[in-house]
Write a protein that holds these residues in place. Structure first.
Motif, mmCIF file in Angstrom:
data_model
loop_
_atom_site.group_PDB
_atom_site.id
_atom_site.type_symbol
_atom_site.label_atom_id
_atom_site.label_comp_id
_atom_site.label_asym_id
_atom_site.label_seq_id
_atom_site.Cartn_x
_atom_site.Cartn_y
_atom_site.Cartn_z
ATOM 1 N N GLU A 2 0.843 -1.193 0.000
ATOM 2 C CA GLU A 2 0.000 0.000 0.000
ATOM 3 C C GLU A 2 0.880 1.246 0.000
ATOM 4 O O GLU A 2 2.104 1.138 -0.060
ATOM 5 C CB GLU A 2 -0.919 -0.032 1.218
ATOM 6 N N SER A 3 0.260 2.428 0.081
ATOM 7 C CA SER A 3 1.079 3.643 0.141
ATOM 8 C C SER A 3 1.976 3.569 1.365
ATOM 9 O O SER A 3 1.555 3.103 2.415
ATOM 10 C CB SER A 3 0.241 4.921 0.234
ATOM 11 N N HIS A 12 -0.733 -2.321 -6.394
ATOM 12 C CA HIS A 12 -1.530 -2.527 -5.193
ATOM 13 C C HIS A 12 -2.687 -3.464 -5.519
ATOM 14 O O HIS A 12 -3.452 -3.837 -4.649
ATOM 15 C CB HIS A 12 -2.081 -1.184 -4.695
ATOM 16 N N ASP A 13 -2.803 -3.838 -6.802
ATOM 17 C CA ASP A 13 -3.967 -4.583 -7.265
ATOM 18 C C ASP A 13 -3.630 -6.070 -7.362
ATOM 19 O O ASP A 13 -2.951 -6.516 -8.292
ATOM 20 C CB ASP A 13 -4.385 -4.026 -8.630
ATOM 21 N N LEU A 14 -4.125 -6.841 -6.406
ATOM 22 C CA LEU A 14 -3.738 -8.246 -6.320
ATOM 23 C C LEU A 14 -4.228 -9.075 -7.503
ATOM 24 O O LEU A 14 -3.576 -10.033 -7.909
ATOM 25 C CB LEU A 14 -4.247 -8.855 -5.003
ATOM 26 N N ALA A 15 -5.355 -8.690 -8.096
ATOM 27 C CA ALA A 15 -5.860 -9.438 -9.249
ATOM 28 C C ALA A 15 -4.937 -9.243 -10.456
ATOM 29 O O ALA A 15 -4.649 -10.192 -11.195
ATOM 30 C CB ALA A 15 -7.286 -8.997 -9.577
ATOM 31 N N ARG A 19 -4.886 -9.788 5.434
ATOM 32 C CA ARG A 19 -5.743 -8.611 5.584
ATOM 33 C C ARG A 19 -5.834 -7.850 4.262
ATOM 34 O O ARG A 19 -6.897 -7.377 3.867
ATOM 35 C CB ARG A 19 -5.173 -7.715 6.683
ATOM 36 N N LEU A 20 -4.694 -7.755 3.568
ATOM 37 C CA LEU A 20 -4.666 -7.083 2.274
ATOM 38 C C LEU A 20 -5.630 -7.797 1.317
ATOM 39 O O LEU A 20 -6.421 -7.178 0.623
ATOM 40 C CB LEU A 20 -3.232 -7.158 1.731
ATOM 41 N N ARG A 21 -5.552 -9.123 1.316
ATOM 42 C CA ARG A 21 -6.403 -9.910 0.419
ATOM 43 C C ARG A 21 -7.882 -9.768 0.799
ATOM 44 O O ARG A 21 -8.738 -9.579 -0.054
ATOM 45 C CB ARG A 21 -5.984 -11.379 0.472
ATOM 46 N N SER A 71 -9.317 -7.354 2.222
ATOM 47 C CA SER A 71 -9.840 -5.997 2.042
ATOM 48 C C SER A 71 -10.342 -5.773 0.630
ATOM 49 O O SER A 71 -10.989 -4.772 0.341
ATOM 50 C CB SER A 71 -8.751 -4.958 2.337
ATOM 51 N N ILE A 72 -10.013 -6.692 -0.261
ATOM 52 C CA ILE A 72 -10.519 -6.572 -1.621
ATOM 53 C C ILE A 72 -12.018 -6.798 -1.574
ATOM 54 O O ILE A 72 -12.486 -7.750 -0.958
ATOM 55 C CB ILE A 72 -9.849 -7.611 -2.534
ATOM 56 N N PRO A 73 -12.787 -5.888 -2.202
ATOM 57 C CA PRO A 73 -14.239 -6.030 -2.127
ATOM 58 C C PRO A 73 -14.679 -7.418 -2.600
ATOM 59 O O PRO A 73 -14.219 -7.901 -3.626
ATOM 60 C CB PRO A 73 -14.753 -4.965 -3.097
ATOM 61 N N THR A 133 -12.797 -3.917 9.162
ATOM 62 C CA THR A 133 -12.262 -2.568 9.254
ATOM 63 C C THR A 133 -11.914 -2.180 10.688
ATOM 64 O O THR A 133 -11.384 -1.115 10.920
ATOM 65 C CB THR A 133 -13.252 -1.545 8.672
ATOM 66 N N GLY A 163 -6.499 -3.082 13.101
ATOM 67 C CA GLY A 163 -5.499 -2.050 12.789
ATOM 68 C C GLY A 163 -6.093 -0.689 12.893
ATOM 69 O O GLY A 163 -5.764 0.191 12.151
#
Lengths: 277, 310
Positions: A49-50, A214-217, A254-256, A258-260, A274, A277
């Motif tokens: 992420e940023s 940042h886009d896992l797909a 968590r990153l995964r 968080s993807i809608p 949410t 963290g």
């Protein structure tokens, strides 16, 4: 996908790289002791992420920035020493090129696409030496029509401009292309076209990609291996499919998550996610 | 269900310097209190134009026809004063870049309390007390301290929360969120989505959520309007997006997006011929549920006969 080649020299070695920025007495550790290897013949994704340090790391691998400590080898060459001579810089350009997110900001609006390609080809003459023919060939390779080559980048759509940026990188015939969020700003249908184009070019030319995203797909679609960064540190690495299917680290999970996804519709799920963290 | 917003057969033409371009071509939709309606589509599909039309934010030169009713009142007939009240008291707006919404040289507190002081005519101290509550509501820790800070001291995600708090401060009834999470990291995006959903449910807001991200719309919204070249080509309940979508454009968009679950040899792409077909395919509306208007329900029946051109 591709077979492992344990004997082949790695494409990129990132060895204990740290980058500290100091501003008005405040130290920020952007990259903190990161080490990994990008194997030859395998595309690598760097995810974060940023503030994860992924763009700083990309600039260091590209040779645009120097690490505070540690070193980077691209096909065996240490790029972390400052390059002085013109010949040296041109040779380095053949190792690695970069395509950025914003095709609008990275192209000169005052010249046509063709003259932009010709300019690069004069610095890096193609085999056979026919610059004009090679410019047309590159346009063809990335799916631009001759008419589009004769326009200013201003007259082109976002997807077309990204094709120009890819053609310009390919003109140098680099061994590695860093794609820094290169498809992030594109509409879905255009993004699919560019991802397909990148895959075709890899199969045809053997160029390797280091994808910063940042886009896992998108990372799943384009890369074989992945490195996950968080606050400048490497948290997890491995085969892209394995890491995304079954993350070993909480942050990656968590990153995964968080993807809608449809899980957000389950009662309390989004709130649960949410609260962390 | 009483609708908060009813847009019917909206046509908007914009002058691009050389010619009139039809930005909206007969758009009809409704938004009920407590409901999030997602607008998805690619650049130039008209999704932002539709929402800007509701707020009457289109350029003065725009022309068109159709009706926009808010709580039964005719928005297009509002005179200056009524329009100003509508915008400042009944609409909340959140855009993609929070830094473009706030004034960088005044504090977060001045920004968040502006609506309370100017629209609600609340005394300064009371406005700041209320702003503290609002920041708490959108999950900002130590709200009093944040109010005293300047926008550059807050991260993008935090600042977007402050923008939402400001938008909620005048107790609006309709929230317009245009790519409100697009510039944020995925974990921050989920947080903003959670905040918007909670505000919509708890306050009985009607929320219009514009995004280019199908998965996000599918995960967050109650209903989805898919826009293509100025038209709503499909309206459907969000949970039916995967598996229930029928319009060829919606299906093509769903297929072209890479998946986190598998690597595809090649992503299906949209051809020029496909694009022609998207235009001639009849619009699809949810089969009589979810507030589709009567005219759309009838086109939905027409779509049952395959390939029937309009």
């Amino acid at each position: 996908m591709s077979a492992e080649q344990p004997d082949a020299a790695p494409a990129v070695v990132v060895d204990d790289v740290t980058r500290v920025f100091s501003k008005r007495g405040r130290r920020t550790v952007a990259v903190d002791g990161v080490s990994f290897i990008m194997r030859a013949g395998r595309d690598l994704g760097i995810v974060g992420e940023s503030g994860s340090g992924k763009s700083t790391l990309a600039r260091i691998i590209m040779g645009l920035d120097q690490p505070t400590s540690g070193r980077v080898l691209v096909h065996g060459e240490d790029l972390t020493s400052k390059s002085r001579s013109r010949a040296e810089r041109l040779r380095r350009a053949k190792l690695v090129q970069m395509v950025y997110q914003d095709p609008y900001g990275s192209l000169d609006p005052r010249q046509t696409v063709r003259s932009c390609l010709v300019e690069v080809l004069r610095l890096h003459p193609p085999r056979g030496g026919n610059v004009a023919a090679r410019a047309s060939e590159l346009g063809d390779l990335v799916g631009l029509t001759p008419a589009q080559l004769d326009r200013s980048p201003v007259g082109l759509s976002g997807g077309q401009r990204q094709r120009v940026a890819i053609a310009r990188a390919l003109a140098v015939e680099p061994r590695l292309i860093i794609l820094d969020e290169a498809v992030a700003a594109l509409d879905i249908s255009i993004q699919a076209q560019i991802l397909n184009l990148l895959a075709e070019l890899r199969d045809e030319l053997g160029t390797a990609y280091l994808l910063i995203s940042h886009d896992l797909a998108v990372v799943r679609q384009l890369t074989d291996d992945v490195v996950v960064l968080h606050h400048g540190r490497l948290v997890e690495q491995g085969e892209t499919g394995a890491v995304l299917d079954d993350p070993a680290e909480d942050y990656t999970r968590r990153l995964r998550d968080s993807i809608p996804s449809r899980h957000w519709r389950e009662p309390g799920m989004l709130e649960e996610l949410t609260r962390v963290g | 269900m009483t609708e908060l917003l009813e847009v019917e057969d909206l046509v908007v033409e914009l002058f691009d310097g050389a010619e009139w371009v039809r930005a909206l071509d007969g758009v009809s939709f409704t938004v009920a209190p407590g409901e999030i309606v997602g607008f998805i589509g690619e650049s130039g599909s008209g999704k932002s134009t539709a929402v800007n039309a509701v707020a009457r934010l289109l350029p003065a030169s725009a022309r068109g026809s159709g009706s926009i009713r808010f709580d039964g009142r005719d928005v297009l007939a509002f005179r200056q004063r009524e329009l100003a009240r509508f915008r400042s008291e009944e609409l909340g707006m959140v855009f993609q870049d929070p830094r473009a919404s706030v004034n960088p040289v005044t504090t977060v507190g001045e920004y968040v309390t502006e609506g309370l002081r100017k629209t609600k005519r609340m005394p300064r101290a009371a406005a700041y007390a209320r702003a503290e509550q609002l920041l708490g509501e959108v999950g900002i820790a130590e709200p009093a301290q944040r109010l005293a800070e300047y926008p550059h001291q807050l991260s993008g995600g935090m600042l977007q929360r402050a923008v939402i708090a400001a938008a909620l401060s005048t107790d609006p009834r309709l929230m317009l969120a245009d790519e409100a999470t697009t510039a944020l990291d995925v974990t921050r995006q989920a947080e903003i989505a959670a905040i918007l959903r909670a505000a919509t449910r708890e306050r009985g807001l009607g929320t219009i959520f514009i995004t280019h991200d199908l998965e996000l719309a599918g995960a967050l919204c109650d209903r989805i309007c898919v826009m293509y070249r100025g038209r709503i080509v499909e309206q459907l309940p969000a949970e039916e997006l995967h598996g229930g979508a029928r319009h060829p454009y919606t299906l093509a968009l769903l297929r072209s997006r890479p998946s986190i679950e598998e690597r595809m040899p090649r992503l299906p792409t949209i051809t020029a011929a496909d694009r022609e077909a998207f235009l001639t395919a009849p619009a699809v509306a949810a089969g009589g549920v979810g507030g589709a208007s009567a005219s759309e329900a009838s086109t939905s029946e027409a779509s049952a006969s395959e390939g029937g051109a309009r």
